[in-house]
Structures are given as C-alpha cells and as structure tokens.
Design an enzyme around this catalytic site. Sequence first.
Site, PDB file in Angstrom:
ATOM      1  N   HIS A  78       0.864  -1.180   0.000  1.00 60.58           N
ATOM      2  CA  HIS A  78       0.000   0.000   0.000  1.00 60.58           C
ATOM      3  C   HIS A  78       0.902   1.232   0.000  1.00 60.58           C
ATOM      4  O   HIS A  78       1.518   1.551   1.020  1.00 60.58           O
ATOM      5  CB  HIS A  78      -0.913  -0.019   1.225  1.00 60.58           C
ATOM      6  N   GLU A  93       1.338   4.105   2.649  1.00 60.78           N
ATOM      7  CA  GLU A  93       1.800   3.757   4.000  1.00 60.78           C
ATOM      8  C   GLU A  93       3.325   3.886   4.044  1.00 60.78           C
ATOM      9  O   GLU A  93       4.069   2.910   4.148  1.00 60.78           O
ATOM     10  CB  GLU A  93       1.297   2.364   4.360  1.00 60.78           C
ATOM     11  N   HIS A 134       3.151  -2.476   7.087  1.00 64.94           N
ATOM     12  CA  HIS A 134       2.045  -1.578   6.716  1.00 64.94           C
ATOM     13  C   HIS A 134       1.892  -0.440   7.709  1.00 64.94           C
ATOM     14  O   HIS A 134       2.505  -0.423   8.776  1.00 64.94           O
ATOM     15  CB  HIS A 134       0.723  -2.364   6.723  1.00 64.94           C
ATOM     16  N   GLU A 152       1.607  -3.554  11.590  1.00 63.43           N
ATOM     17  CA  GLU A 152       0.902  -2.283  11.378  1.00 63.43           C
ATOM     18  C   GLU A 152       1.453  -1.220  12.316  1.00 63.43           C
ATOM     19  O   GLU A 152       1.571  -1.441  13.517  1.00 63.43           O
ATOM     20  CB  GLU A 152      -0.600  -2.452  11.632  1.00 63.43           C
TER      21      GLU A 152
HETATM   22 ZN    ZN Z   1      -1.714  -1.480   4.351  1.00 65.30          ZN
END
Ligand code: ZN
Length: 379
Positions: free
Chosen positions: A169, A172, A262, A338
């Site tokens: 992504h 990010e 992420h 994350e």
């Molecule tokens: Zn992500």
Amino acid sequence: MSASIASAFDSGNIRVLRQDGPSAFTLSIVPDAGGEFFQWFHFRLSGARGQEACLRITGLNRSAYPLGWPGYRARISADRQIWRAAPTSFDSNEEEGTLTIRVTPESDHLWIAYFAPYSIERHHDLVARMAILPGVRARVLGSSLDGQPIDCLEMGEGEREVWFYARQHPGETMAEWWMEGALEALTDPGFAPGARLLAQARLHLVPNMNPDGSARGYLRTNAAGANLNREWANPTATRSPEVLAVRSAMEATGVDFALDVHGDEALPHVFIAGFEGVPGVTEGQLRGLERYKALLLAHSPDFQTKVGYPPSAPGKANLSMSTNQLASRFGCIAATLEMPFKDCADTPTPETQWSPERSKTLARACLAALADLFDETRI
Ligand code: ZN
C-alpha cells in the site's frame, strides 16, 4: 501576495477546488486508479510566509478510512527533512467530511503530507547505499506496470529464509521508513542482533513493492488500480506483476518467516495481524507467531497485543492476502506489522506523532525479536 499550491511531483496528491482567501484553500484528494481509494495527500504551499493558512480537505467521508481522520494530525515540513504535526481538526458534517489544517509558515514554502513521504529518489538512494556494502546482494525481482524495478536486497548466510516486504500500500510510507531502519541495522556492525540474524538466516528485503502507486501519490493501489494485498492467490502479469515477481522469488527460496509491513489509518497502535484462519494451519505455526509477538513485546515499548484486527475464523482466512497466502503455501510464520498514522497511544510523542524515526527504531526491535526467536526454535 496570494499563496499557491502545487502537487505535480513525486508522490504529490491534491486537487484545488477553490481559493477562499490569500492563504485559504478548499481541497480534495485525487483517488487512486480505479477510483475506489483515496486518503494520501502531499502538496506544497507557497507564498504564505507569516500568514495563517487555512487548508480544508473536503469529501473525506468517502475516503478509504473515514475513521482515520478523528484524532489525526497532518504532517508539515519546511525543509523536507524534519516533519512535525500541524494543528488539525476534522468535522464529518462539514462538506462531506473536512480536515482543516491551520498553520503559519515561517518560510516561503511549506510541505504538507498525510505522513512523512518516502520518495522514489530516496528509495534509489537507499538501494544504492546498501548495494555497495560487503555481503549485500541487490537483485531486481521484476518490473512494475510503469516499468519501475522491484528491488530486493539480500544478505546473510544462515539456513532459514526470511522475507521482509513493504509498501504494498504505497501511501503507508512508514513501511519504507521501517525498511530503511531494518537495512541500516542489518548492515551496522554495532547492532548485535543483526550479526546473529545474518548467521541464522538468508534475508530478503523488498523495500517497496508498489513503486508506481508511490510515485503517483496513491494510497492503496498500483497503476492498474489493483490492491496488491488482495492479489496473492492469483497474481497476473497484466494486473499485479509486482506480486507475481515477489511471490515467484519466494517460491525459488522457500519461506520460513515473512513480515509484511504496513500502516493503519485508524488505530493509534503498533500491532501484528497473523494468519489464524488459514486452512490446515499447524499448532507449530501459531505457537511461533505467538512467541514472536511475546519477544517483540520485550524489545519494543511501542508494540502491544491488546488492540488490533480480530483474527479470522478457522478456515475462513482470505488467501488473497499475502500473510495468509504465505502461511498456507509455505507452512511458515507470516505476520502483518501495522504502525499508526496517528500518534502511538501507548508511547505518545505529540510534537511529531508516529514518525520516520520511530518506524526505524521499531525495525530494530523487530529484528532483535526475530534473532531471539531463531535462537530458541528450530523453524
Ligand atoms: Zn496497508
């Protein structure tokens, strides 16, 4: 003097809807290819030195993560080196969700972004800097749809195969800051866990899996509008060559441990999502994941296990997501790391919120925890 806004640069994204005053603008975010996702913004405000600028980004109730805006603070920088948090407020009832940033620039240019950007040029600087170090091999695993290389840096002599990959992504960006921290740690002779890991494993690091989305200023997709972390079951050369390239390279080496890095828009925490619902998952895999999390808790005050995504039910994991696909395909330990876009509620730093520096520090803790895990297990 009237101020102006520009975003036609690497990872720039904003649309000026109207200028409301000398340094007041109403703005919106340009969606990724496919039109489904938007959240990343990055632009330059010029000509507002000494004036209070009012920057209103509207239409955010339709953004990818509307819950990302309450409690969030935009990042600003005058020199593009040091990023700090700006006074920011969000009103979901104003023009379909409006984020208002009020700031008085001290110089003629001010950069404003969703998070400290990580440019393609910085990516090439990182790859070049690492590629010339002894013991580091730089490979190109494939090409993006726009023709950018999918870079992989490899090192280590051990038996285990470890894969770290980031920025599926592209918005990010903390994920590539994390990668920079990991690569610097692994090539730092003074970082003892790095030397242990290089003896325990062969490490494969892909700092940016989505260079096209990164350059284009996207949040979540590649040039074809594909969310790469939903392409791992059946990646194709026309829609997701980035995933096809990385997954093929993984097939060639095998995988014992994989970490997918992420950022999370809404939750103000560092956490790990696992692969609990993968069909046929073994007790050993799940035990390994739990042990890794316990070791990371010991190494990082930022990491916690109380808040995160609920695990999927047995047999119900989405195999188009990388960690599930890898846990299923290789029987390995795979985890999604994350980091927050907001401040980290467990260890807040209000001036900067979560930052490049904190992402890099977390990378060292993640490496140290992995070295510990390998010391005590035979995976
Ligand atoms: Zn992500």
